[in-house]
Design a protein around this motif. Structure first.
Motif, PDB file in Angstrom:
ATOM      1  N   ILE A   1       0.607   7.045  -6.536  1.00  0.00           N
ATOM      2  CA  ILE A   1      -0.617   7.803  -6.776  1.00  0.00           C
ATOM      3  C   ILE A   1      -0.532   9.219  -6.227  1.00  0.00           C
ATOM      4  N   SER A   2      -0.045   9.394  -5.029  1.00  0.00           N
ATOM      5  CA  SER A   2      -0.158  10.694  -4.352  1.00  0.00           C
ATOM      6  C   SER A   2       1.145  11.446  -4.151  1.00  0.00           C
ATOM      7  N   TRP A   3       2.235  10.763  -4.037  1.00  0.00           N
ATOM      8  CA  TRP A   3       3.480  11.409  -3.636  1.00  0.00           C
ATOM      9  C   TRP A   3       4.466  11.612  -4.782  1.00  0.00           C
ATOM     10  N   GLY A   4       3.984  11.638  -6.004  1.00  0.00           N
ATOM     11  CA  GLY A   4       4.840  11.948  -7.141  1.00  0.00           C
ATOM     12  C   GLY A   4       5.574  10.783  -7.756  1.00  0.00           C
ATOM     13  N   GLY A   5       5.269   9.592  -7.360  1.00  0.00           N
ATOM     14  CA  GLY A   5       5.966   8.431  -7.910  1.00  0.00           C
ATOM     15  C   GLY A   5       5.672   8.193  -9.379  1.00  0.00           C
TER      16      GLY A   5
ATOM     17  N   TYR B   1      -3.998   3.442 -13.421  1.00  0.00           N
ATOM     18  CA  TYR B   1      -3.668   2.016 -13.406  1.00  0.00           C
ATOM     19  C   TYR B   1      -3.309   1.565 -11.995  1.00  0.00           C
ATOM     20  N   SER B   2      -2.527   2.371 -11.307  1.00  0.00           N
ATOM     21  CA  SER B   2      -2.111   2.040  -9.944  1.00  0.00           C
ATOM     22  C   SER B   2      -3.297   1.981  -9.000  1.00  0.00           C
TER      23      SER B   2
ATOM     24  N   SER C   1       0.814  -1.207   0.000  1.00  0.00           N
ATOM     25  CA  SER C   1       0.000   0.000   0.000  1.00  0.00           C
ATOM     26  C   SER C   1       0.853   1.264   0.000  1.00  0.00           C
ATOM     27  N   LEU C   2       1.949   1.240   0.728  1.00  0.00           N
ATOM     28  CA  LEU C   2       2.853   2.393   0.710  1.00  0.00           C
ATOM     29  C   LEU C   2       3.415   2.646  -0.684  1.00  0.00           C
TER      30      LEU C   2
ATOM     31  N   ASP D   1       4.377   3.015 -22.115  1.00  0.00           N
ATOM     32  CA  ASP D   1       4.127   4.208 -22.927  1.00  0.00           C
ATOM     33  C   ASP D   1       3.011   5.085 -22.361  1.00  0.00           C
ATOM     34  N   LEU D   2       2.620   4.886 -21.119  1.00  0.00           N
ATOM     35  CA  LEU D   2       1.568   5.688 -20.496  1.00  0.00           C
ATOM     36  C   LEU D   2       2.156   6.945 -19.865  1.00  0.00           C
ATOM     37  N   ASN D   3       1.328   7.991 -19.785  1.00  0.00           N
ATOM     38  CA  ASN D   3       1.774   9.199 -19.096  1.00  0.00           C
ATOM     39  C   ASN D   3       1.501   9.056 -17.591  1.00  0.00           C
ATOM     40  N   ALA D   4       1.868  10.059 -16.822  1.00  0.00           N
ATOM     41  CA  ALA D   4       1.787   9.974 -15.362  1.00  0.00           C
ATOM     42  C   ALA D   4       0.344   9.806 -14.876  1.00  0.00           C
ATOM     43  N   GLU D   5      -0.588  10.495 -15.505  1.00  0.00           N
ATOM     44  CA  GLU D   5      -1.983  10.393 -15.079  1.00  0.00           C
ATOM     45  C   GLU D   5      -2.550   8.993 -15.339  1.00  0.00           C
ATOM     46  N   GLN D   6      -2.185   8.403 -16.450  1.00  0.00           N
ATOM     47  CA  GLN D   6      -2.629   7.049 -16.757  1.00  0.00           C
ATOM     48  C   GLN D   6      -1.988   6.038 -15.819  1.00  0.00           C
ATOM     49  N   ILE D   7      -0.738   6.271 -15.435  1.00  0.00           N
ATOM     50  CA  ILE D   7      -0.070   5.387 -14.474  1.00  0.00           C
ATOM     51  C   ILE D   7      -0.775   5.473 -13.119  1.00  0.00           C
ATOM     52  N   ARG D   8      -1.180   6.677 -12.722  1.00  0.00           N
ATOM     53  CA  ARG D   8      -1.928   6.827 -11.465  1.00  0.00           C
ATOM     54  C   ARG D   8      -3.241   6.055 -11.512  1.00  0.00           C
TER      55      ARG D   8
END
Length: 81
Positions: free
Chosen positions: A21-25, A53-54, A14-15, A44-51
């Motif tokens: 998602i929240s701390w810039g990862g 997915y996560s 969870s960390l 090939d996803l951008n940061a928002e799409q990675i969030r």
């Protein structure tokens, strides 16, 4: 696997998801690093799409965690072997 280990592993998991998602990862791992961290599907996803997915994966792992609290057989990793 014992209940204590099950809870500890979920907290560590969870960390990691919280960091993405929240701390810039997501910004740190976007691009080829996301492919290493997750899978080649998200390289090939951008940061928002990675969030997004996560978040979906975190929800899925949370459901599996709750299920594992009540049904010990789904805790398939055996530390005693």
């Amino acid at each position: 696997m014992s209940l204590t280990v099950w809870i500890l592993l979920f907290c560590i998991n969870s960390l990691c998801w919280k960091w993405i998602i929240s701390w810039g990862g997501a910004e740190v791992i976007k691009g080829w690093a996301a492919g290493i961290f997750f899978d080649w599907l998200v390289s090939d996803l951008n940061a928002e799409q990675i969030r997004a997915y996560s978040l979906l994966v975190w929800i899925g792992s949370g459901i599996w965690f709750i299920f594992g609290l009540f049904v010990p057989e789904v805790r398939f990793y055996n530390l005693n072997q």
